[in-house]
Design a protein around this motif. Structure first.
Motif, PDB file in Angstrom:
ATOM      1  N   GLY A 183      96.216  24.586 102.387  1.00  0.00           N
ATOM      2  CA  GLY A 183      95.847  25.994 102.308  1.00  0.00           C
ATOM      3  C   GLY A 183      94.379  26.280 102.527  1.00  0.00           C
ATOM      4  N   THR A 184      93.671  25.278 103.058  1.00  0.00           N
ATOM      5  CA  THR A 184      92.214  25.376 103.160  1.00  0.00           C
ATOM      6  C   THR A 184      91.774  24.910 104.541  1.00  0.00           C
ATOM      7  OG1 THR A 184      92.101  24.800 100.816  1.00  0.00           O
ATOM      8  CG2 THR A 184      90.039  24.614 102.064  1.00  0.00           C
TER       9      THR A 184
ATOM     10  N   VAL B 254      87.023  41.332  97.909  1.00  0.00           N
ATOM     11  CA  VAL B 254      87.568  39.965  98.021  1.00  0.00           C
ATOM     12  C   VAL B 254      88.986  39.843  97.456  1.00  0.00           C
ATOM     13  CG1 VAL B 254      85.422  38.671  98.285  1.00  0.00           C
ATOM     14  CG2 VAL B 254      86.232  39.209  95.988  1.00  0.00           C
ATOM     15  N   GLN B 255      89.393  40.780  96.596  1.00  0.00           N
ATOM     16  CA  GLN B 255      90.804  40.770  96.173  1.00  0.00           C
ATOM     17  C   GLN B 255      91.700  41.282  97.300  1.00  0.00           C
ATOM     18  OE1 GLN B 255      88.523  42.349  93.563  1.00  0.00           O
ATOM     19  NE2 GLN B 255      88.256  40.161  93.197  1.00  0.00           N
TER      20      GLN B 255
ATOM     21  N   GLY C 178      91.962  38.449  99.656  1.00  0.00           N
ATOM     22  CA  GLY C 178      92.864  37.433  99.094  1.00  0.00           C
ATOM     23  C   GLY C 178      94.319  37.823  99.278  1.00  0.00           C
TER      24      GLY C 178
ATOM     25  N   GLN D  94      95.506  37.304 102.806  1.00  0.00           N
ATOM     26  CA  GLN D  94      95.679  35.905 103.212  1.00  0.00           C
ATOM     27  C   GLN D  94      96.890  35.256 102.573  1.00  0.00           C
ATOM     28  OE1 GLN D  94      91.610  33.741 103.679  1.00  0.00           O
ATOM     29  NE2 GLN D  94      91.371  35.224 102.046  1.00  0.00           N
ATOM     30  N   THR D  95      97.269  35.733 101.412  1.00  0.00           N
ATOM     31  CA  THR D  95      98.358  35.082 100.668  1.00  0.00           C
ATOM     32  C   THR D  95      99.673  35.833 100.813  1.00  0.00           C
ATOM     33  OG1 THR D  95      97.671  36.326  98.701  1.00  0.00           O
ATOM     34  CG2 THR D  95      96.822  34.076  98.923  1.00  0.00           C
TER      35      THR D  95
ATOM     36  N   PHE E 254      98.023  39.751  93.564  1.00  0.00           N
ATOM     37  CA  PHE E 254      96.919  38.798  93.729  1.00  0.00           C
ATOM     38  C   PHE E 254      96.021  38.807  92.488  1.00  0.00           C
ATOM     39  CE2 PHE E 254      92.693  37.517  95.224  1.00  0.00           C
ATOM     40  CZ  PHE E 254      92.989  36.268  95.766  1.00  0.00           C
TER      41      PHE E 254
ATOM     42  N   TYR F  63      97.748  37.042  89.780  1.00  0.00           N
ATOM     43  CA  TYR F  63      97.670  35.588  89.993  1.00  0.00           C
ATOM     44  C   TYR F  63      96.324  35.053  89.500  1.00  0.00           C
ATOM     45  CZ  TYR F  63      96.931  31.238  92.596  1.00  0.00           C
ATOM     46  OH  TYR F  63      96.614  29.954  92.938  1.00  0.00           O
ATOM     47  N   LEU F  64      95.235  35.742  89.857  1.00  0.00           N
ATOM     48  CA  LEU F  64      93.916  35.333  89.359  1.00  0.00           C
ATOM     49  C   LEU F  64      93.919  35.304  87.828  1.00  0.00           C
ATOM     50  CD1 LEU F  64      91.614  37.508  91.657  1.00  0.00           C
ATOM     51  CD2 LEU F  64      91.648  35.009  91.619  1.00  0.00           C
ATOM     52  N   ASP F  65      94.418  36.371  87.256  1.00  0.00           N
ATOM     53  CA  ASP F  65      94.409  36.506  85.793  1.00  0.00           C
ATOM     54  C   ASP F  65      95.239  35.410  85.117  1.00  0.00           C
ATOM     55  OD1 ASP F  65      93.185  38.247  83.863  1.00  0.00           O
ATOM     56  OD2 ASP F  65      95.228  38.748  83.231  1.00  0.00           O
TER      57      ASP F  65
ATOM     58  N   GLN G 219      95.478  32.455  85.770  1.00  0.00           N
ATOM     59  CA  GLN G 219      94.768  31.172  85.698  1.00  0.00           C
ATOM     60  C   GLN G 219      93.580  31.235  84.738  1.00  0.00           C
ATOM     61  OE1 GLN G 219      94.431  29.499  90.001  1.00  0.00           O
ATOM     62  NE2 GLN G 219      94.469  31.723  90.105  1.00  0.00           N
ATOM     63  N   GLY G 220      93.337  32.408  84.167  1.00  0.00           N
ATOM     64  CA  GLY G 220      92.162  32.560  83.309  1.00  0.00           C
ATOM     65  C   GLY G 220      92.512  33.312  82.051  1.00  0.00           C
ATOM     66  N   ARG G 221      92.022  34.553  81.964  1.00  0.00           N
ATOM     67  CA  ARG G 221      92.213  35.329  80.736  1.00  0.00           C
ATOM     68  C   ARG G 221      93.684  35.467  80.384  1.00  0.00           C
ATOM     69  NH1 ARG G 221      87.650  40.101  81.357  1.00  0.00           N
ATOM     70  NH2 ARG G 221      87.754  39.789  83.588  1.00  0.00           N
TER      71      ARG G 221
ATOM     72  N   LYS H 247      96.013  33.405  80.970  1.00  0.00           N
ATOM     73  CA  LYS H 247      96.499  32.132  80.437  1.00  0.00           C
ATOM     74  C   LYS H 247      96.097  31.977  78.970  1.00  0.00           C
ATOM     75  CE  LYS H 247      94.765  27.975  81.601  1.00  0.00           C
ATOM     76  NZ  LYS H 247      94.461  26.795  82.430  1.00  0.00           N
TER      77      LYS H 247
END
Lengths: 120, 279
Positions: free
Chosen positions: A10-11, A91-92, A95, A98-99, A106, A109-111, A113-115, A117
């Motif tokens: 994916g990169t 940038v969201q 994102g 791209q996804t 999106f 999904y970011l959230d 993995q962080g707050r 979680k």
């Protein structure tokens, strides 16, 4: 496998060959630092792409606002970000494009993995 | 001799600058992030450093692909910010420094690091957002800034081990400078994030916390990663850890973590903050 050609899913690594390939595209996006560059692009996109010598693949990806296509054509995300800014995208938004997610998905999904979680 | 009193790591995401311009610091999305900064501002106010060495990367304001330094150091009396193309407000001029910075340049080359030496560069959000965070209201004019720029945008990039060693060489250069200046060092950017590709949006909060722990107790463990390792573990822009390693290299004394904060996501990124004293 050497470090140089390591595959990361994916990169697309922005390396020397990609930088060679993407030079006209990135140079055009670099010009979007100035309001004159942004206005000239908006006034006539095709002519502005031609001024920088974009390849047909790069022009097509610009026309379609195809972020993954722009990356494959040698675009660097740091310069594509300036193109995104010109289009009013953050940038969201980029994102999500791209996804294949919606912008809300999106962000979720970011959230996750962080707050999101740590909040269980 | 000039003395490095400590280091600060901080995110430099453009969205932070935009949030400050719009006065969003106390909104639900931002409050946990901004709540981390008052203790750092208080420390800076108490310590009154004369000089700030700021490790940052240029995201395509000054250093385009045509001439892109791997390492660069500024030796100018003043630096200007400019339009980056997507709507972050520019900030007033940044005060530079020309004596310690030339001494660092001399010492770096004497010790086998060969940075590009810059007497006139524009500085982008990588440097300006941290200044705005540390001294809100653009009250940073009294601090002399020495920009140190690391290529984090195009491969090949300097290795984490090299960035750490580069920082150590800068730390030794400062310590050999005849003067009584107090110097603080900023490591900006990071932590985990990926802006590009199908994997966009990836971040790794567990790894970020591990990096913050190791940065204090065992920075050399972090220097054993390659840039590609960092991309796999922390996303394509996770290589911005290299600026933190450059900062950490400068801290040659006994270090003590005085404060930290971590919030993810901020924009697409794991946003870390650490205040580290160098005794």
């Amino acid at each position: 496998m050497t470090e140089e050609n390591r595959e990361i899913p994916g990169t697309i690594l922005f390396d020397g060959p990609m930088s060679t390939k993407g030079y006209p595209l990135n140079k055009m996006c670099y010009s979007f630092n100035s309001v004159e560059g942004r206005e000239a692009f908006k006034a006539d996109e095709d002519a502005y792409c031609d001024k920088f010598g974009l390849t047909p693949e790069q022009k097509e990806a610009v026309r379609e606002r195809d972020v993954l296509g722009l990356l494959r054509a040698g675009g660097s995300i740091y310069y594509l970000a300036k193109f995104a800014g010109l289009l009013g995208l953050n940038v969201q938004d980029v994102g999500a494009l791209q996804t294949g997610m919606t912008v809300d998905d999106f962000k979720a999904y970011l959230d996750s993995q962080g707050r999101g979680k740590s909040n269980g | 001799m000039a003395r490095i009193i400590g280091g600060i790591t901080t995110s430099h995401i453009p969205a932070i600058g935009i949030a400050m311009d719009r006065g969003l610091e106390n909104t639900p999305y931002w409050k946990d992030f901004f709540a981390g900064y008052p203790p750092v501002r208080k420390w800076l106010h108490e310590q009154q450093p004369d000089i700030a060495i700021v490790f940052y990367n240029d995201h395509g304001l000054e250093m385009f692909l045509d001439k892109k330094p791997t390492f660069a150091i500024g030796c100018a009396p003043e630096y200007h910010n400019a339009d980056e193309g997507w709507g972050i407000a520019t900030i007033p001029p940044v005060t530079g420094e020309t004596e310690l910075s030339w001494h660092i340049a001399n010492e770096l080359i004497e010790h086998d690091f060969d940075p590009t030496i810059c007497q006139d560069i524009k500085v982008d959000h990588g440097l300006t957002v941290p200044l705005s965070l540390m001294w809100p209201g653009h009250n940073y004019g009294h601090v002399k800034v020495i920009p140190v720029c690391i290529n984090c945008e195009r491969h090949p990039m300097p290795k984490p081990s090299r960035c750490y060693a580069f920082g150590q060489a800068i730390g030794r250069a400062v310590e050999s400078f005849p003067g009584d200046q107090k110097v603080v060092v900023f490591g900006t950017g990071g932590l985990s994030h990926q802006l590009d590709g199908e994997r966009a949006g990836f971040l790794n909060a567990d790894f970020d916390i591990e990096c913050m722990d190791k940065l204090i107790t065992d920075p050399e463990a972090l220097t054993r990663y390659s840039n590609n390792d960092l991309i796999e573990i922390a996303g394509a822009q996770g290589v911005e850890l290299n600026m933190w390693l450059g900062m950490r290299g400068c801290l040659l004394g006994e270090v003590e973590e005085l404060h930290r904060n971590y919030v993810a996501p901020i924009s697409n990124t794991g946003a870390g903050l650490q205040l580290i004293a160098n005794h």
